[in-house]
Design a protein around this motif. Structure first.
Motif, PDB file in Angstrom:
ATOM      1  N   ASN A 179      40.820  38.814  39.531  1.00  0.00           N
ATOM      2  CA  ASN A 179      40.315  40.155  39.843  1.00  0.00           C
ATOM      3  C   ASN A 179      39.046  40.046  40.686  1.00  0.00           C
ATOM      4  O   ASN A 179      37.987  39.669  40.188  1.00  0.00           O
ATOM      5  CB  ASN A 179      40.020  40.929  38.550  1.00  0.00           C
ATOM      6  N   ASP A 180      39.164  40.385  41.966  1.00  0.00           N
ATOM      7  CA  ASP A 180      38.041  40.251  42.884  1.00  0.00           C
ATOM      8  C   ASP A 180      37.029  41.376  42.668  1.00  0.00           C
ATOM      9  O   ASP A 180      37.398  42.520  42.414  1.00  0.00           O
ATOM     10  CB  ASP A 180      38.539  40.261  44.323  1.00  0.00           C
ATOM     11  N   PHE A 181      35.741  41.060  42.799  1.00  0.00           N
ATOM     12  CA  PHE A 181      34.685  42.028  42.555  1.00  0.00           C
ATOM     13  C   PHE A 181      34.246  42.772  43.811  1.00  0.00           C
ATOM     14  O   PHE A 181      33.359  43.629  43.741  1.00  0.00           O
ATOM     15  CB  PHE A 181      33.460  41.329  41.952  1.00  0.00           C
ATOM     16  N   SER A 182      34.805  42.466  44.953  1.00  0.00           N
ATOM     17  CA  SER A 182      34.379  43.100  46.206  1.00  0.00           C
ATOM     18  C   SER A 182      34.580  44.610  46.152  1.00  0.00           C
ATOM     19  O   SER A 182      35.653  45.097  45.759  1.00  0.00           O
ATOM     20  CB  SER A 182      35.168  42.535  47.392  1.00  0.00           C
ATOM     21  N   GLY A 183      33.551  45.356  46.520  1.00  0.00           N
ATOM     22  CA  GLY A 183      33.634  46.808  46.578  1.00  0.00           C
ATOM     23  C   GLY A 183      33.445  47.513  45.260  1.00  0.00           C
ATOM     24  O   GLY A 183      33.485  48.752  45.209  1.00  0.00           O
ATOM     25  N   LEU A 184      33.251  46.760  44.174  1.00  0.00           N
ATOM     26  CA  LEU A 184      33.090  47.384  42.859  1.00  0.00           C
ATOM     27  C   LEU A 184      31.612  47.656  42.565  1.00  0.00           C
ATOM     28  O   LEU A 184      30.729  47.023  43.122  1.00  0.00           O
ATOM     29  CB  LEU A 184      33.655  46.467  41.763  1.00  0.00           C
ATOM     30  N   THR A 185      31.399  48.603  41.652  1.00  0.00           N
ATOM     31  CA  THR A 185      30.039  48.834  41.167  1.00  0.00           C
ATOM     32  C   THR A 185      29.747  47.821  40.066  1.00  0.00           C
ATOM     33  O   THR A 185      30.666  47.149  39.550  1.00  0.00           O
ATOM     34  CB  THR A 185      29.885  50.250  40.606  1.00  0.00           C
ATOM     35  N   LEU A 186      28.499  47.722  39.681  1.00  0.00           N
ATOM     36  CA  LEU A 186      28.129  46.789  38.624  1.00  0.00           C
ATOM     37  C   LEU A 186      28.802  47.175  37.311  1.00  0.00           C
ATOM     38  O   LEU A 186      29.264  46.304  36.564  1.00  0.00           O
ATOM     39  CB  LEU A 186      26.609  46.776  38.453  1.00  0.00           C
ATOM     40  N   GLU A 187      28.885  48.487  37.025  1.00  0.00           N
ATOM     41  CA  GLU A 187      29.533  48.948  35.797  1.00  0.00           C
ATOM     42  C   GLU A 187      31.001  48.552  35.775  1.00  0.00           C
ATOM     43  O   GLU A 187      31.529  48.111  34.746  1.00  0.00           O
ATOM     44  CB  GLU A 187      29.389  50.469  35.703  1.00  0.00           C
ATOM     45  N   GLU A 188      31.677  48.669  36.920  1.00  0.00           N
ATOM     46  CA  GLU A 188      33.093  48.304  37.004  1.00  0.00           C
ATOM     47  C   GLU A 188      33.292  46.801  36.828  1.00  0.00           C
ATOM     48  O   GLU A 188      34.248  46.366  36.179  1.00  0.00           O
ATOM     49  CB  GLU A 188      33.665  48.756  38.352  1.00  0.00           C
ATOM     50  N   VAL A 189      32.378  46.006  37.361  1.00  0.00           N
ATOM     51  CA  VAL A 189      32.479  44.555  37.204  1.00  0.00           C
ATOM     52  C   VAL A 189      32.283  44.172  35.739  1.00  0.00           C
ATOM     53  O   VAL A 189      33.038  43.354  35.191  1.00  0.00           O
ATOM     54  CB  VAL A 189      31.438  43.839  38.091  1.00  0.00           C
ATOM     55  N   ALA A 190      31.293  44.759  35.087  1.00  0.00           N
ATOM     56  CA  ALA A 190      31.034  44.460  33.687  1.00  0.00           C
ATOM     57  C   ALA A 190      32.229  44.851  32.814  1.00  0.00           C
ATOM     58  O   ALA A 190      32.611  44.108  31.889  1.00  0.00           O
ATOM     59  CB  ALA A 190      29.777  45.193  33.226  1.00  0.00           C
ATOM     60  N   THR A 191      32.846  45.989  33.119  1.00  0.00           N
ATOM     61  CA  THR A 191      34.027  46.433  32.365  1.00  0.00           C
ATOM     62  C   THR A 191      35.196  45.491  32.581  1.00  0.00           C
ATOM     63  O   THR A 191      35.927  45.138  31.646  1.00  0.00           O
ATOM     64  CB  THR A 191      34.416  47.860  32.790  1.00  0.00           C
TER      65      THR A 191
END
Length: 401
Positions: A150-162
């Motif tokens: 699951n790539d983190f590009s374009g995500l917010t910090l909250e979305e990455v943590a989730t």
């Protein structure tokens, strides 16, 4: 003008010249330290210059946060590469670490990244391994790019943590080991010192023995000494041009560690020959005569009497030669290259500390990093000078006993 006035004037000029010299020296060293000291730390000395992308495998393991939120918010990466703090940090229990979104500056480019800012002592990140089972070190300024694909590009910090919190079991984490260090440059410099001395030291010492012990005074000896003195005064870029033409092109060694070492060895020869020759001349003639009178051969006298007595001077020449290698740049730019890597073989390119300082200042405009490298070089030179004095004094005492 009276004699006393003239003496006072000359003394004033001497004091003024000394003050100017010390002021310039302190200004230069102070400028280097002020500009670069903020980047000098253990990570700077033990990391490579270039970033490295690796895949780490860890086990999901819930670890509660052991510090308060205020302390967590105060955790920052170790250097100035992270120019802007955008979001966070947010603590993620199943990896036992906090992450933040930052503007990451890599040389001349800047992009948004998710960086680890805090790791609990019981975190599974401390036991991360790669695909071969080898342990991987993960630090508090490493960059997270994906987890289980699951790539983190374009995500917010909250979305990455989730996204991270929703994963369980074995986790495959794509991380970027940050660069900005000089580990490879330090190792390359040590290689360069070792190889150049292996070549130059025996040649220089044997050359000095010939001039002092065997050669008869005359035109040939004078020519050899004159040539050595001329070589000592030639700019190193000339040696670099020769090394590039001969070792790199003619012998086809390419731009490599061996080409650079052989070129530097030629630069060191005049220094070692002249220093060793002067050290041999300080050995009293009576020592030689006494040895020969007891039945020793000429060769035995040289290696068992003369050379041991001259060791302090030779040791000083060696340490000064090491300082010359550490400070060399022009010749190595043309023969060893500017690749910031640990040479895998003698025929691989590499970048020494001085070459790397030139590269980051000239090509990247990173004066702070160049000054940080300069601090390391200054410390090395100071240590070598101290060792030179200590070694010379100790060997003098030993020989007198």
């Amino acid at each position: 003008m009276g004699r006393k006035a003239k003496d006072s004037l000359v003394k004033g000029i001497i004091y003024l010249a000394t003050g100017i010299t010390l002021s310039v020296l302190l200004f230069i060293v102070g400028f280097i330290f002020i500009k670069g000291i903020g980047l000098v730390n253990w990570d700077f000395l033990t990391r490579d210059f270039n970033e490295k992308v690796v895949y780490a495998f860890i086990e999901s393991n819930d670890v509660p946060l052991s510090i308060d939120e205020e302390s967590l918010n105060g955790k920052n990466p170790y250097d100035k590469r992270y120019e802007t703090h955008l979001e966070g940090p947010i603590y993620v229990e199943n990896i036992g670490a906090a992450i933040a979104k930052v503007a990451y500056k890599n040389h001349s480019t800047e992009r948004e990244q998710f960086v680890i800012t805090y790791i609990e002592k019981d975190s599974s990140l401390h036991s991360a391994i790669d695909s071969t089972g080898k342990s991987i070190t993960i630090g508090t300024d490493y960059i997270l790019q994906s987890i289980n694909g699951n790539d983190f590009s374009g995500l917010t910090l909250e979305e990455v943590a989730t996204t991270i919190a929703d994963e369980s079991g074995e986790l495959k984490v794509k991380i970027v080991q940050p660069g900005g260090g000089i580990k490879s440059n330090i190792i390359t410099t040590l290689y360069m010192v070792l190889l150049s001395l292996i070549v130059a030291l025996p040649l220089g010492i044997f050359g000095a023995i010939y001039l002092t012990e065997y050669a008869k005074p005359g035109r040939l000896v004078n020519m050899i000494r004159f040539a050595a003195e001329c070589l000592a005064g030639i700019p190193s870029i000339i040696f670099g041009l020769f090394g590039m033409a001969f070792f790199v092109v003619a012998l086809k060694f390419q731009i490599s560690l061996i080409s650079g070492s052989l070129t530097v060895a030629i630069i060191l020869l005049p220094v070692i020959i002249r220093s060793t020759e002067e050290a041999l001349k300080t050995v009293p003639m009576a020592f030689r005569e006494g040895s020969l009178a007891l039945g020793a051969t000429k060769l035995q006298t040289i290696f068992k009497v003369v050379l041991p007595c001259a060791v302090p001077g030779i040791a000083t020449a060696v340490l000064l030669s090491i300082g010359r290698v550490v400070g060399e740049s022009a010749a190595l730019l043309l023969t060893a290259g500017t690749v910031a890597q640990i040479p895998g073989t003698l025929f691989s390119p590499g970048s020494t500390l001085t070459v790397q300082a030139y590269y980051v200042a000239k090509e990247e405009g990173n004066i702070e990093l160049a000054c940080a490298i300069g601090i390391v070089i200054i410390v090395i030179v100071i240590v070598l000078n101290i060792l030179s004095r200590i070694t010379s004094d100790k060997l003098d005492v030993f020989n007198k006993k």
